[in-house]
Design an enzyme around this catalytic site. Structure first.
Site, PDB file in Angstrom:
ATOM      1  N   HIS A   1       0.820  -1.206   0.000  1.00 57.16           N
ATOM      2  CA  HIS A   1       0.000   0.000   0.000  1.00 57.16           C
ATOM      3  C   HIS A   1       0.860   1.265   0.000  1.00 57.16           C
ATOM      4  O   HIS A   1       1.987   1.260   0.494  1.00 57.16           O
ATOM      5  CB  HIS A   1      -0.900   0.028   1.239  1.00 57.16           C
ATOM      6  CG  HIS A   1      -2.165  -0.745   1.088  1.00 57.16           C
ATOM      7  ND1 HIS A   1      -3.398  -0.204   1.340  1.00 57.16           N
ATOM      8  CD2 HIS A   1      -2.393  -2.025   0.693  1.00 57.16           C
ATOM      9  CE1 HIS A   1      -4.336  -1.107   1.124  1.00 57.16           C
ATOM     10  NE2 HIS A   1      -3.743  -2.230   0.726  1.00 57.16           N
TER      11      HIS A   1
ATOM     12  N   GLU B   1      -6.189  -0.822  -6.188  1.00 52.49           N
ATOM     13  CA  GLU B   1      -7.198   0.063  -5.601  1.00 52.49           C
ATOM     14  C   GLU B   1      -6.795   1.509  -5.862  1.00 52.49           C
ATOM     15  O   GLU B   1      -5.608   1.847  -5.814  1.00 52.49           O
ATOM     16  CB  GLU B   1      -7.316  -0.147  -4.087  1.00 52.49           C
ATOM     17  CG  GLU B   1      -7.655  -1.553  -3.663  1.00 52.49           C
ATOM     18  CD  GLU B   1      -6.440  -2.272  -3.083  1.00 52.49           C
ATOM     19  OE1 GLU B   1      -5.387  -1.621  -2.869  1.00 52.49           O
ATOM     20  OE2 GLU B   1      -6.541  -3.483  -2.869  1.00 52.49           O
TER      21      GLU B   1
END
Length: 321
Positions: free
Chosen positions: A38, A107
């Site tokens: 991330h 994402e």
């Protein structure tokens, strides 16, 4: 028997702590480990986002047995697929064959930082398929040139190759991603115990290949404290993948989860220290046909007690699934 894994969740701990945690997971007897990749946490309360690939390199040197895996890396926006190929083979060498490359379509939360926009889901899957094809060709060790709809590669070659290339896992959430996983993947990855995803994976060539799931849990001897922590840090997870892949930042996830109550989280995530409740949460994955399940212990400061409890009580109980 379902193999039980441990998740290094980069959104809730710093790099040195993550390495320490996976060392503890190896000592506790977990069968494998995975790491999220991330650039942002889901919520500000989580508070972390170190570079997963540096953590993986350190983890490879700090451990000796436990397999390592990205869960998952997006090879289409922040990273070019040719760069991912180099990262992956380097990790396979450093870990002496313990690395698996988990890939997904990404994402918006993480990929928006390079300013490339966020196209529709079908375009992201086109990009993923093209990227996986490039990576597999580079794993073969030859010069690769590619000029496709989304990526260009010019005379790329990997000079340090492991004896066996890293197995590639593809994350799935619907028919198109299952098709890509079945055609290109050595294993399939999913975050929900949906048997229909595995059936679609099998239809496209996945029969007999490993299938890896993931489950958040929140261990604490005080169940109410566990519920409160799970709500504080994981209330975003109940929105579902179609929402979670689209939102651009922690403030958006906070807003989307504003009506999620602690009791809603407690109904979806096992909280406390009831071994049977944790086993029953894993059972749907086993019944759906998953061969591996990675647990996510919620709370970066609550890993060591969880690992001790898992070694003593949870893992022996889960071996009976």
């Amino acid at each position: 028997m379902v193999q039980i894994g441990y998740t290094m969740m980069t959104e809730q701990a710093g790099p040195r702590e993550l390495v320490s945690h996976v060392v503890g997971a190896e000592r506790a007897g977990f069968d494998f480990s995975v790491i999220s990749d991330h650039s942002f946490p889901w919520l500000e309360e989580q508070g972390h986002a170190p570079y997963a690939w540096s953590v993986l390199g350190a983890a490879a040197q700090a451990t000796s047995r436990i397999p390592l895996m990205t869960y998952v890396t997006c090879p289409t926006f922040r990273y070019h697929p040719a760069v991912i190929a180099q990262k992956a083979v380097t990790m396979q060498i450093l870990s002496e064959g313990r690395f698996r490359l988990g890939l997904g379509s990404g994402e918006n939360l993480n990929e928006h930082i390079v300013g490339a926009g966020w196209p529709a889901a079908h375009v992201r899957l086109e990009m993923l398929e093209e990227a996986v094809d490039i990576i597999k060709r580079m794993f073969a060790g030859e010069y690769v040139s590619h000029h496709g709809a989304h990526f260009d590669v010019e005379s790329a070659k990997l000079w340090d190759l492991p004896d066996v290339p890293p197995p590639i896992g593809v994350a799935v959430s619907g028919p198109r991603s299952c098709e890509i996983a079945g055609q290109y993947g050595d294993l399939v990855i999913a975050t929900e115990p949906k048997g229909e995803l595995l059936e679609q994976f099998d239809t496209h060539g996945g029969t007999g290949k490993p299938r890896v799931g993931q489950l958040p849990v929140c261990y604490d001897t005080d169940r109410q404290a566990a519920v409160a922590r799970a709500h504080d840090q994981f209330r975003w997870a109940l929105s579902g993948w179609k929402v979670n892949s689209e939102l651009p930042g922690p403030a958006s996830f906070d807003q989307a989860a504003q009506h999620t109550r602690p009791e809603d989280v407690a109904a979806a995530i096992p909280c406390g220290d009831d071994v049977d409740a944790f086993v029953e949460a894993v059972r749907p994955y086993a019944e759906a046909g998953f061969t591996e399940v990675a647990l996510v212990q919620i709370g970066g400061d609550h890993q060591e007690p969880f690992l001790r409890w898992a070694e003593a009580k949870l893992l022996p109980a889960l071996r009976n699934l």
